[in-house]
Design a protein around this motif. Structure first.
Motif, PDB file in Angstrom:
ATOM      1  N   VAL A 134       0.897  -0.978  -0.056  1.00 52.95           N
ATOM      2  CA  VAL A 134       0.213   0.023  -0.028  1.00 52.95           C
ATOM      3  C   VAL A 134       0.919   1.285  -0.079  1.00 52.95           C
ATOM      4  CG1 VAL A 134      -1.839   1.323   1.185  1.00 52.95           C
ATOM      5  CG2 VAL A 134      -1.730  -1.200   1.362  1.00 52.95           C
ATOM      6  N   MET A 135       0.591   2.237  -0.886  1.00 50.61           N
ATOM      7  CA  MET A 135       1.350   3.285  -1.014  1.00 50.61           C
ATOM      8  C   MET A 135       0.498   4.606  -0.990  1.00 50.61           C
ATOM      9  SD  MET A 135       4.274   2.777  -3.921  1.00 50.61           S
ATOM     10  CE  MET A 135       3.554   1.526  -4.996  1.00 50.61           C
ATOM     11  N   ASP A 136       0.799   5.542  -0.294  1.00 52.97           N
ATOM     12  CA  ASP A 136      -0.001   6.761  -0.044  1.00 52.97           C
ATOM     13  C   ASP A 136       1.151   7.869  -0.741  1.00 52.97           C
ATOM     14  OD1 ASP A 136      -2.191   5.822   1.425  1.00 52.97           O
ATOM     15  OD2 ASP A 136      -0.830   5.809   3.013  1.00 52.97           O
ATOM     16  N   PHE A 137       0.382   8.595  -1.718  1.00 54.98           N
ATOM     17  CA  PHE A 137       1.253   9.680  -2.406  1.00 54.98           C
ATOM     18  C   PHE A 137       0.698  11.156  -2.144  1.00 54.98           C
ATOM     19  CE2 PHE A 137       1.435   5.949  -5.224  1.00 54.98           C
ATOM     20  CZ  PHE A 137       2.847   5.799  -5.424  1.00 54.98           C
ATOM     21  N   SER A 138       1.602  12.015  -1.617  1.00 54.04           N
ATOM     22  CA  SER A 138       0.979  13.396  -1.385  1.00 54.04           C
ATOM     23  C   SER A 138       2.196  14.346  -1.662  1.00 54.04           C
ATOM     24  CB  SER A 138       0.865  13.431   0.151  1.00 54.04           C
ATOM     25  OG  SER A 138       2.013  12.893   0.846  1.00 54.04           O
ATOM     26  N   GLY A 139       1.915  15.651  -1.731  1.00 51.15           N
ATOM     27  CA  GLY A 139       3.071  16.362  -1.790  1.00 51.15           C
ATOM     28  C   GLY A 139       3.334  16.751  -3.434  1.00 51.15           C
ATOM     29  N   PHE A 140       2.127  16.483  -4.450  1.00 47.14           N
ATOM     30  CA  PHE A 140       2.575  16.762  -5.766  1.00 47.14           C
ATOM     31  C   PHE A 140       2.634  18.022  -6.160  1.00 47.14           C
ATOM     32  CE2 PHE A 140      -0.325  12.945  -5.597  1.00 47.14           C
ATOM     33  CZ  PHE A 140       0.277  12.086  -6.278  1.00 47.14           C
ATOM     34  N   GLY A 141       3.457  18.606  -7.035  1.00 47.44           N
ATOM     35  CA  GLY A 141       4.071  19.558  -7.325  1.00 47.44           C
ATOM     36  C   GLY A 141       5.048  20.198  -6.523  1.00 47.44           C
TER      37      GLY A 141
END
Length: 60
Positions: A22-29
């Motif tokens: 499971v991967m959580d992605f955040s901080g796009f840009g």
């Protein structure tokens, strides 16, 4: 994946295991600096995962 089950087979057998990642992605840009790890710290798993048959993938 096949793993050696040394605790139950005395190191002589192998069995199938399942793994869920499971991967959580955040901080796009966000600007970041990254570098590839040294070759000694990597493993090419392409042949291991592309040769799988009779398995299904699940997307949540």
């Amino acid at each position: 994946m096949t793993v050696k089950d040394t605790a139950q087979t005395g190191g002589t057998g192998a069995r199938q295991a399942q793994e869920k990642v499971v991967m959580d992605f955040s901080g796009f840009g966000t600007d970041v600096e990254v570098a590839a790890p040294p070759a000694a710290d990597t493993v090419d798993m392409t042949d291991k995962v592309s040769g799988r048959s009779g398995t299904s993938s699940q997307t949540n």
